[in-house]
Write a protein that holds these residues in place. Sequence first.
Motif, short mmCIF file in Angstrom:
data_model
loop_
_atom_site.label_atom_id
_atom_site.label_comp_id
_atom_site.label_asym_id
_atom_site.label_seq_id
_atom_site.Cartn_x
_atom_site.Cartn_y
_atom_site.Cartn_z
N THR A 1 -11.06 4.91 -32.40
CA THR A 1 -10.84 3.48 -32.53
C THR A 1 -9.61 3.28 -33.39
N PHE A 2 -8.75 2.37 -32.95
CA PHE A 2 -7.48 2.10 -33.62
C PHE A 2 -7.47 0.64 -34.08
N LEU A 3 -7.08 0.42 -35.30
CA LEU A 3 -6.88 -0.95 -35.79
C LEU A 3 -5.39 -1.19 -35.94
N VAL A 4 -4.86 -2.06 -35.11
CA VAL A 4 -3.43 -2.40 -35.14
C VAL A 4 -3.29 -3.69 -35.93
N ASN A 5 -2.88 -3.57 -37.18
CA ASN A 5 -2.86 -4.72 -38.09
C ASN A 5 -4.20 -5.46 -38.07
N GLY A 6 -5.28 -4.67 -38.03
CA GLY A 6 -6.62 -5.24 -38.12
C GLY A 6 -7.26 -5.62 -36.81
N VAL A 7 -6.55 -5.47 -35.69
CA VAL A 7 -7.09 -5.79 -34.37
C VAL A 7 -7.37 -4.48 -33.64
N SER A 8 -8.57 -4.33 -33.14
CA SER A 8 -8.99 -3.03 -32.63
C SER A 8 -8.56 -2.75 -31.20
N VAL A 9 -8.24 -1.49 -30.98
CA VAL A 9 -8.07 -0.90 -29.64
C VAL A 9 -9.08 0.24 -29.59
N ARG A 10 -10.05 0.14 -28.71
CA ARG A 10 -11.18 1.07 -28.76
C ARG A 10 -11.15 2.05 -27.60
N GLY A 11 -11.43 3.31 -27.94
CA GLY A 11 -11.46 4.36 -26.93
C GLY A 11 -10.08 4.91 -26.64
N ILE B 1 3.87 -2.94 -38.98
CA ILE B 1 2.67 -2.69 -38.18
C ILE B 1 2.00 -1.42 -38.69
N THR B 2 0.75 -1.54 -39.11
CA THR B 2 -0.02 -0.39 -39.57
C THR B 2 -1.16 -0.13 -38.59
N VAL B 3 -1.22 1.08 -38.07
CA VAL B 3 -2.32 1.49 -37.20
C VAL B 3 -3.24 2.41 -38.00
N VAL B 4 -4.46 1.98 -38.20
CA VAL B 4 -5.47 2.81 -38.86
C VAL B 4 -6.34 3.42 -37.76
N VAL B 5 -6.45 4.74 -37.77
CA VAL B 5 -7.19 5.46 -36.74
C VAL B 5 -8.48 6.02 -37.32
N TYR B 6 -9.59 5.79 -36.63
CA TYR B 6 -10.85 6.45 -36.96
C TYR B 6 -11.09 7.47 -35.86
N LEU C 1 0.08 -5.45 -29.88
CA LEU C 1 1.30 -5.60 -30.67
C LEU C 1 1.95 -6.95 -30.44
N ARG C 2 1.94 -7.42 -29.20
CA ARG C 2 2.53 -8.73 -28.89
C ARG C 2 1.87 -9.84 -29.70
N LYS C 3 0.59 -9.64 -29.99
CA LYS C 3 -0.18 -10.68 -30.68
C LYS C 3 -0.08 -10.58 -32.20
N VAL C 4 0.13 -9.38 -32.71
CA VAL C 4 0.08 -9.21 -34.18
C VAL C 4 1.45 -9.04 -34.82
N PRO D 1 -8.74 -10.74 -38.87
CA PRO D 1 -8.50 -9.29 -38.70
C PRO D 1 -9.39 -8.46 -39.61
N LEU D 2 -9.74 -7.27 -39.12
CA LEU D 2 -10.47 -6.32 -39.95
C LEU D 2 -9.55 -5.84 -41.07
N SER D 3 -10.14 -5.52 -42.20
CA SER D 3 -9.33 -5.19 -43.38
C SER D 3 -9.67 -3.81 -43.93
N PRO D 4 -9.17 -2.76 -43.29
CA PRO D 4 -9.42 -1.41 -43.81
C PRO D 4 -8.68 -1.18 -45.11
N VAL D 5 -9.20 -0.28 -45.92
CA VAL D 5 -8.52 0.07 -47.17
C VAL D 5 -7.27 0.88 -46.83
N ILE D 6 -6.13 0.43 -47.33
CA ILE D 6 -4.87 1.14 -47.12
C ILE D 6 -4.46 1.74 -48.46
#
Length: 266
Positions: free
Chosen positions: A223-233, A95-100, A244-247, A76-81
């Motif tokens: 771009t959204f990182l859902v626990n480090g897994v991206s959802v783009r667009g 579950i943490t969603v980081v939004v860019y 979410l099912r996966k993380v 998983p990607l590791s954004p600074v929280i």
Amino acid sequence: MFARTVLVMFATLALFACSPATSDNAVRQSLNEHPDMVLDALAKQKQELYALVLAGQQENQDAARLAQVDAELKKPLSPVIDPARAMRGPATAPITVVVYSDFLCPYCARGAATLKKFMERHPDSVRVLFKHYATDDLSRQAALLYEALAAQDPKLAFAFHDAVFAAQQEIEQAGEPALYALAVKLGADIPKLKRDLKNPALAKRIDDDVAEARAFGIEATPTFLVNGVSVRGAAPLEDFENVLRKVAPKGGEEAPCDTCNKKKKP
């Protein structure tokens, strides 16, 4: 790919016409000598050909997306929280969603609306950290105002977040005054706001957000990182649920909201 398809067509036609067995070399030679035959055949099927191209592109995109998700699930990607930053949702959410995002990007507005629905479906287990991918002066000013308002109250910052996305067209036309008008309307402490806007730490925070996104290979918003897994667009809600099912932590309370859309019985 098209040449291969044409070869198969020629070979099949040869069989049904009871002609002598035609080798691949003979077919290739025929095509080389009469390329206009292929072009004429394809020209008569433009719509079907275009549909095939689009379908192929979509298949490639879907395959690339699945491969990307698999790779990010393994690493998983590791954004600074930073807990000092404004968060929406329970602080203890699993579950943490980081939004860019960019406040003036129309796709970001659509993505924000979808994310809001996602949070409504999982109110106890999803939290959101909004980060910036500001690409021009007006977007950057909106980002600075958001961070300055967050220094007063995270709820005020997210109220500004919602208001800006809802008024993108007006802000594009009116510019910075429209942004400040929203802050005033929301009840911001204006003297404090002016002081905080001059804080170099806020400008650095925005720069760091952009740098982090680029380091992850993110080239577009949202771009959204859902626990480090991206959802783009501006992805549909189901894409968020699929990730979410996966993380979701195994054995935890979080699970796909299978009954959210079902009407409650009186």
